[in-house]
Design an enzyme around this catalytic site. Structure first.
Site, PDB file in Angstrom:
ATOM      1  N   ASP A 114      43.867  99.153  70.154  1.00 52.10           N
ATOM      2  CA  ASP A 114      45.095  98.625  69.802  1.00 52.10           C
ATOM      3  C   ASP A 114      45.957  98.709  71.179  1.00 52.10           C
ATOM      4  OD1 ASP A 114      45.854 101.222  70.277  1.00 52.10           O
ATOM      5  OD2 ASP A 114      47.061 101.416  68.751  1.00 52.10           O
TER       6      ASP A 114
ATOM      7  N   LYS B 175      39.320  95.410  64.979  1.00 56.90           N
ATOM      8  CA  LYS B 175      40.005  96.418  64.707  1.00 56.90           C
ATOM      9  C   LYS B 175      40.090  97.055  63.399  1.00 56.90           C
ATOM     10  CE  LYS B 175      44.455  96.830  65.182  1.00 56.90           C
ATOM     11  NZ  LYS B 175      45.980  96.578  65.807  1.00 56.90           N
TER      12      LYS B 175
END
Ligand code: SF4
Length: 227
Positions: free
Chosen positions: A145, A126
């Site tokens: 997220d 991420k």
């Protein structure tokens, strides 16, 4: 309960179109002025609000400039600077270790590949995706997220639970030109309307295509639990 479009691809396209209209200026909310600052801000943002990170990095970025500055700071000193951030002690360690590797292996520059970025301390897929997209203009994937996870599940785009599997599914259905923007749109909509505890479905531009819509659906598909 809304009625989703027939295929996941059509559903994803419709969601992007409507959210783009609702949030035309959607973009990253972390503040930074170079790649190193971006990397540090993203490491600090794990389990912490962007607002809090922006407040802390204001003074941090004035005091520390290069990878060398962070690598040479003591653990205690850096942790002290970050003390209002969640998990500040671990994050101070990640930043010092990452900056040490950046110095030793990358001539002091933030690397530009997924492989090299994820080899840095405290940097997962991420974080690497955010740095690639906003620091290097390289879009290799979709940043997943907590908002992207929640909205993608609520809106019936995926039934997966873990970010990497969700990302793989989203990459098959979200138009490639919107991989970067999809995250920002989900974050804006997640903050403004579709929050975790009490989404305001009556004000939602996606209500008629959302299978979790509270008016009719009894289940929040994000959690699988009844509303
Ligand atoms: S606010 Fe309600 S209708 Fe809109 S996306 Fe979230 S759960 Fe669905």
């Amino acid at each position: 309960m809304g009625t989703p479009r027939e295929s996941h691809t059509e559903q994803a396209g419709e969601i992007v179109d409507r959210l783009e209209e609702a949030y035309p200026d959607s973009t990253i909310s972390l503040r930074y002025s170079n790649r190193l600052e971006l990397l540090i801000a993203v490491i600090l943002s794990a389990q912490c609000t962007d607002e809090r990170v922006n407040t802390e990095t204001k003074h941090l970025f004035e005091k520390y400039d290069s990878a060398e500055d962070y690598a040479n700071a003591s653990q205690e000193e850096l942790a002290e600077e970050l003390s209002s951030i969640t998990y500040y002690n671990s994050k101070a360690g990640y930043i010092r270790d990452s900056c040490q590797s950046i110095l030793e292996e990358h001539d002091g520059e933030v690397p530009d590949t997924m492989e090299e970025l994820t080899a840095l301390s405290g940097v997962g897929r991420k974080t690497a995706n955010v740095v690639l997209q906003h620091g290097h203009d390289v879009v290799e994937g979709i940043v997943v997220d907590t908002h992207v996870t929640r909205l993608s599940r609520r809106l019936g785009l995926t039934t997966e639970e873990y970010p990497e599997q969700i990302e793989t599914e989203l990459m098959e259905i979200v138009p490639e030109g919107y991989w970067q923007q999809f995250t920002h749109l989900c974050i804006d909509h997640g903050r403004a309307v579709c929050d975790a505890r009490n989404p305001d479905c009556s004000e939602c531009v996606l209500a008629d295509i959302c299978p979790s819509e509270k008016g009719d659906s009894e289940v929040d598909l994000a959690s699988g639990e009844p509303w």
